[in-house]
Design an enzyme around this catalytic site. Structure first.
Site, short mmCIF file in Angstrom:
data_model
loop_
_atom_site.label_atom_id
_atom_site.label_comp_id
_atom_site.label_asym_id
_atom_site.label_seq_id
_atom_site.Cartn_x
_atom_site.Cartn_y
_atom_site.Cartn_z
N ASP A 131 0.81 -1.22 0.00
CA ASP A 131 0.00 0.00 0.00
C ASP A 131 0.85 1.27 0.00
OD1 ASP A 131 -2.61 -0.46 -0.07
OD2 ASP A 131 -3.06 -0.03 2.00
N CYS A 185 -18.51 -14.04 -9.88
CA CYS A 185 -19.58 -13.21 -9.28
C CYS A 185 -20.94 -13.57 -9.88
CB CYS A 185 -19.30 -11.72 -9.50
SG CYS A 185 -18.02 -11.07 -8.42
N CYS A 188 -24.90 -12.28 -9.18
CA CYS A 188 -25.05 -11.76 -7.81
C CYS A 188 -24.81 -10.25 -7.76
CB CYS A 188 -24.06 -12.47 -6.90
SG CYS A 188 -24.06 -11.87 -5.19
N CYS A 191 -23.41 -7.06 -3.05
CA CYS A 191 -22.60 -5.92 -2.60
C CYS A 191 -23.18 -4.60 -3.10
CB CYS A 191 -21.15 -6.07 -3.06
SG CYS A 191 -20.91 -6.22 -4.85
N CYS A 211 -17.78 6.52 -0.84
CA CYS A 211 -17.54 5.37 0.02
C CYS A 211 -17.38 5.79 1.49
CB CYS A 211 -16.29 4.66 -0.47
SG CYS A 211 -15.85 3.20 0.47
N CYS A 238 -15.35 0.55 6.39
CA CYS A 238 -16.66 -0.08 6.19
C CYS A 238 -16.43 -1.46 5.59
CB CYS A 238 -17.51 0.77 5.26
SG CYS A 238 -19.13 0.05 4.89
N CYS A 241 -19.81 -4.28 1.99
CA CYS A 241 -19.78 -5.01 0.71
C CYS A 241 -19.10 -6.36 0.83
CB CYS A 241 -19.14 -4.16 -0.40
SG CYS A 241 -17.42 -3.73 -0.12
N CYS A 245 -21.04 -10.50 0.92
CA CYS A 245 -20.59 -11.32 -0.21
C CYS A 245 -20.68 -12.81 0.13
CB CYS A 245 -19.15 -10.96 -0.58
SG CYS A 245 -18.48 -11.99 -1.89
#
Length: 308
Positions: A131, A185, A188, A191, A211, A238, A241, A245
């Site tokens: 990161d 995915c 679906c 999220c 967000c 948060c 999402c 899942c």
């Protein structure tokens, strides 16, 4: 060819020994598919006040411009899913921030991995990334077969879901390369439907400026009024999402003691959080990523949630 195979096997075995969930390797080069996506996302100002996302556009898309002579991107996943979670009557923080800041934990493991590579293989030049630089970690992890990027824009794996950190070693060593996996995915939209602020504006596209994680961590000014009554009690980050899942039904608890939370973090309720002092903040979040918002930032978020 034998050398490549031997070196690749050594790296993956060592990564496992260091506690990484999985390790995948891809050839360093220009990310052709990501370039137009990133450009469009930035043009639409979906990065909000995260102006650093505009910097080093070329390096962000091509690690050979970031690490001279690089040939391979070694992607690694480290599980952070906790075995215990916060009191249900509490303002919430993202699970990734329960324990010691992952930057420190992973950097130490990556240094050890690089040390093993140079000791066993020889003069390999490489850099570790957590990161901390313009590296599109999810794109590289997907390219190296560690998972697919889901509709919520997080990396997903069938075996363990998405509650893990992604890190890289970029090295000037030729290795055997893995291939991407398919998207699972399907139809679906869990999220997208569950996001409290409708930040997932299209499948696979997240408007960062909408967000909750952005509002509670990245945003340094006042939280905009359009977040009112939509924060779902999140005071730092948060997980909505990811929590909804279906693939995260397969999440297993991490085995990294440094990611274990201060017991107070789990027991505090809303009233405790509303009355939190600088001293308590410093005790609970001594080496935590939450320190990034500072005490004043967390208080700002709690005050915003109290107003509704």
């Amino acid at each position: 060819m034998l050398q490549k195979s031997k070196h690749t096997s050594l790296i993956k075995t060592e990564a496992k020994r260091l506690g990484f969930l999985s390790c995948g390797i891809s050839k360093a080069g220009f990310l052709e598919e990501e370039a137009p996506r990133l450009e469009k996302w930035l043009t639409k100002n979906m990065h909000g006040e995260m102006s650093y996302m505009e910097n080093h556009f070329d390096k962000r898309l091509d690690p050979t411009k970031l690490v001279e002579g690089s040939k391979s991107v070694i992607s690694l996943l480290l599980n952070y899913y906790p075995d215990q979670q916060q009191n249900e009557d509490a303002f919430k923080i993202s699970k990734y921030a329960y324990g010691t800041d992952y930057h420190f934990v992973i950097k130490d493991k990556l240094k050890e991995l690089l040390h093993t590579i140079t000791t066993e293989i020889g003069a390999v030049h490489g850099r570790a990334f957590v990161d901390s630089a313009p590296v599109l970690d999810k794109a590289w992890a997907a390219k190296s077969g560690l998972g697919w990027i889901g509709k919520h824009s997080n990396l997903l794996t069938k075996q363990t879901g998405s509650f893990y950190f992604i890190a890289e070693l970029i090295v000037d060593l030729d290795l055997e390369y893995d291939t991407p996996v398919t998207d699972h995915c399907g139809s679906c939209t869990a999220c997208i439907d569950a996001c409290p602020t409708q930040a997932i504006v299209d499948p696979y596209v997240v408007d960062g400026s909408k967000c909750i994680s952005y509002a509670t961590i990245e945003l340094k000014n006042e939280i905009p009024a359009h977040f009112s009554n939509k924060m779902d009690d999140w005071m730092f980050g948060c997980d909505v999402c990811q929590d909804v899942c279906p693939w995260n039904r397969f999440s297993k608890s991490h085995k990294e003691p440094l990611f274990n939370p201060n017991p107070k973090l789990l027991s505090m309720d809303k009233k405790d959080w509303e009355e939190i002092t600088q001293a308590v903040f410093s005790e609970i979040f001594k080496k935590s990523p939450v320190k990034r918002t500072k005490f004043t930032g967390l208080k700002r978020n709690i005050d915003f949630l109290k107003k509704g």
